[in-house]
Design a protein around this motif. Sequence first.
Motif, PDB file in Angstrom:
ATOM      1  N   ARG A 108       0.814  -1.218   0.000  1.00  0.00           N
ATOM      2  CA  ARG A 108       0.000   0.000   0.000  1.00  0.00           C
ATOM      3  C   ARG A 108       0.850   1.272   0.000  1.00  0.00           C
ATOM      4  O   ARG A 108       0.399   2.324  -0.463  1.00  0.00           O
ATOM      5  CB  ARG A 108      -0.936   0.012   1.199  1.00  0.00           C
ATOM      6  CG  ARG A 108      -0.250   0.088   2.549  1.00  0.00           C
ATOM      7  CD  ARG A 108      -1.271   0.068   3.662  1.00  0.00           C
ATOM      8  NE  ARG A 108      -0.633   0.143   4.982  1.00  0.00           N
ATOM      9  CZ  ARG A 108      -1.298   0.096   6.126  1.00  0.00           C
ATOM     10  NH1 ARG A 108      -2.601  -0.038   6.113  1.00  0.00           N
ATOM     11  NH2 ARG A 108      -0.658   0.175   7.273  1.00  0.00           N
ATOM     12  N   SER A 109       2.075   1.183   0.504  1.00  0.00           N
ATOM     13  CA  SER A 109       2.943   2.369   0.490  1.00  0.00           C
ATOM     14  C   SER A 109       3.376   2.742  -0.924  1.00  0.00           C
ATOM     15  O   SER A 109       3.825   3.860  -1.159  1.00  0.00           O
ATOM     16  CB  SER A 109       4.177   2.122   1.361  1.00  0.00           C
ATOM     17  OG  SER A 109       4.947   1.041   0.860  1.00  0.00           O
ATOM     18  N   ASP A 115      -7.122  10.830  -4.785  1.00  0.00           N
ATOM     19  CA  ASP A 115      -7.859  11.428  -3.674  1.00  0.00           C
ATOM     20  C   ASP A 115      -8.851  12.446  -4.234  1.00  0.00           C
ATOM     21  O   ASP A 115      -8.465  13.519  -4.710  1.00  0.00           O
ATOM     22  CB  ASP A 115      -6.888  12.107  -2.704  1.00  0.00           C
ATOM     23  CG  ASP A 115      -7.574  12.569  -1.426  1.00  0.00           C
ATOM     24  OD1 ASP A 115      -8.816  12.450  -1.347  1.00  0.00           O
ATOM     25  OD2 ASP A 115      -6.870  13.039  -0.514  1.00  0.00           O
ATOM     26  N   CYS A 138      -9.559   7.167  -2.867  1.00  0.00           N
ATOM     27  CA  CYS A 138      -9.862   7.486  -1.477  1.00  0.00           C
ATOM     28  C   CYS A 138     -10.520   8.869  -1.442  1.00  0.00           C
ATOM     29  O   CYS A 138     -10.478   9.611  -2.428  1.00  0.00           O
ATOM     30  CB  CYS A 138      -8.614   7.451  -0.606  1.00  0.00           C
ATOM     31  SG  CYS A 138      -7.287   8.543  -1.158  1.00  0.00           S
ATOM     32  N   ASP A 141      -9.152  10.313   3.302  1.00  0.00           N
ATOM     33  CA  ASP A 141      -8.359   9.409   4.129  1.00  0.00           C
ATOM     34  C   ASP A 141      -7.548   8.507   3.208  1.00  0.00           C
ATOM     35  O   ASP A 141      -8.096   7.604   2.567  1.00  0.00           O
ATOM     36  CB  ASP A 141      -9.269   8.581   5.035  1.00  0.00           C
ATOM     37  CG  ASP A 141      -8.480   7.698   6.007  1.00  0.00           C
ATOM     38  OD1 ASP A 141      -7.231   7.753   5.975  1.00  0.00           O
ATOM     39  OD2 ASP A 141      -9.112   6.967   6.789  1.00  0.00           O
ATOM     40  N   SER A 142      -6.247   8.731   3.114  1.00  0.00           N
ATOM     41  CA  SER A 142      -5.400   7.972   2.193  1.00  0.00           C
ATOM     42  C   SER A 142      -5.239   6.512   2.599  1.00  0.00           C
ATOM     43  O   SER A 142      -4.802   5.692   1.803  1.00  0.00           O
ATOM     44  CB  SER A 142      -4.012   8.628   2.095  1.00  0.00           C
ATOM     45  OG  SER A 142      -3.386   8.671   3.377  1.00  0.00           O
ATOM     46  N   GLU A 143      -5.565   6.193   3.843  1.00  0.00           N
ATOM     47  CA  GLU A 143      -5.442   4.821   4.321  1.00  0.00           C
ATOM     48  C   GLU A 143      -6.679   3.984   4.021  1.00  0.00           C
ATOM     49  O   GLU A 143      -6.666   2.773   4.222  1.00  0.00           O
ATOM     50  CB  GLU A 143      -5.190   4.822   5.837  1.00  0.00           C
ATOM     51  CG  GLU A 143      -3.885   5.484   6.256  1.00  0.00           C
ATOM     52  CD  GLU A 143      -2.676   4.715   5.756  1.00  0.00           C
ATOM     53  OE1 GLU A 143      -2.756   3.482   5.679  1.00  0.00           O
ATOM     54  OE2 GLU A 143      -1.659   5.352   5.427  1.00  0.00           O
ATOM     55  N   ARG A 144      -7.747   4.629   3.548  1.00  0.00           N
ATOM     56  CA  ARG A 144      -9.004   3.916   3.323  1.00  0.00           C
ATOM     57  C   ARG A 144      -9.432   4.062   1.868  1.00  0.00           C
ATOM     58  O   ARG A 144      -9.822   5.132   1.422  1.00  0.00           O
ATOM     59  CB  ARG A 144     -10.095   4.445   4.250  1.00  0.00           C
ATOM     60  CG  ARG A 144     -11.404   3.681   4.169  1.00  0.00           C
ATOM     61  CD  ARG A 144     -12.348   4.132   5.274  1.00  0.00           C
ATOM     62  NE  ARG A 144     -13.607   3.417   5.193  1.00  0.00           N
ATOM     63  CZ  ARG A 144     -14.683   3.852   4.537  1.00  0.00           C
ATOM     64  NH1 ARG A 144     -14.633   5.017   3.918  1.00  0.00           N
ATOM     65  NH2 ARG A 144     -15.789   3.144   4.514  1.00  0.00           N
ATOM     66  N   GLU A 207      -8.234  -3.878   6.876  1.00  0.00           N
ATOM     67  CA  GLU A 207      -7.316  -2.839   6.433  1.00  0.00           C
ATOM     68  C   GLU A 207      -6.601  -3.288   5.159  1.00  0.00           C
ATOM     69  O   GLU A 207      -6.156  -4.439   5.058  1.00  0.00           O
ATOM     70  CB  GLU A 207      -6.292  -2.531   7.519  1.00  0.00           C
ATOM     71  CG  GLU A 207      -6.899  -2.028   8.820  1.00  0.00           C
ATOM     72  CD  GLU A 207      -5.889  -1.933   9.939  1.00  0.00           C
ATOM     73  OE1 GLU A 207      -6.167  -1.207  10.913  1.00  0.00           O
ATOM     74  OE2 GLU A 207      -4.822  -2.588   9.839  1.00  0.00           O
TER      75      GLU A 207
END
Length: 321
Positions: A108-109, A115, A138, A141-144, A207
């Motif tokens: 994911r990185s 966005d 996304c 929220d870049s993590e979701r 996640e």
Amino acid sequence: MVALLIIIFSKITPKVIGAAFPKKIAANVGWLILPRIFVLKPLLWFIKSFFSGLMRVLGLQSSSDSRAMSKEKLRSLSNRFASNHHRNILLNLFNLESITVNDVMTHRSKIEALDLSRPIDEVVQQLETCYHNKLPVCDGDSERIVRILSVKKTLSLLGDADLKHQDFRSLLNEPYFIPSGTPVLPQMQFFQDNQQRLRLVVNEYGEALGLVTFEDIVKERIDEYTTSFSNLSTDPRWLADAMYLPSGGESLRDLHRLLTLNLPCNGPRTLNGLILEKLEAIPAHDVSIRIAGIVMEIVQFDEHGVKTVKLYRPIIVQAQD
């Protein structure tokens, strides 16, 4: 003595000659053998049925087809008769059974995500310069990751001066998720059956760990045809001073494929993870370690881990006669 002559001239010699000149021999004797096969077919069927029944009565019937060739036999045949290029492809197919999507996914990185909370001009600029067919999306929220956008569908919109975020949201598709640790083979079959090329890998908490594409699996199967997919340099040669400078986030499998190294792949999947596991701590200064016979010098690091590593090509010592 008679048994030795029978073994040599009736068993070994014909096999050696047949393996050396298969097409030439088949073309010359095929016309003679084919009629006998049809004539003796009932007799062969009777003999086979008789011995199969006898094996079942004695409880010696094998549960698997005795004619099926084991993987070990196929590996042996490929090592003997296949070229290096085709042998590597065949061995990669055998190894797919032990590989999961975690081994081939893009972490994911390293995922390029779109966005939609950013200004519309930045969104359009990213789409115009994007080289992916599909982009994870996304919204603040870049993590979701919430949706998947097909870049091809946006091409007809990019020339519109009155573009709004809602125009792109109407083109979004639901993402497809796959559990972490899923074997590669069934996932490849899923891609083929459902005409899909991208799925998100998630852990037990939901996640996103990364994404896996059909091309990632193809690269694992036939790596020589897909070097352009790798994030590493396509030049597999070591530098003149027998060194190589990968980043700490490079995949161990890619390094093994590129440099023909024997790095352990049953634990951490990146070079940074392998070094941290060996040191059991984040280095506070430049250090050198040896892993799997390869000397590694840490060049750059920070509080999160190793950034750049200098690999020294291992010296192969040949035995003297």
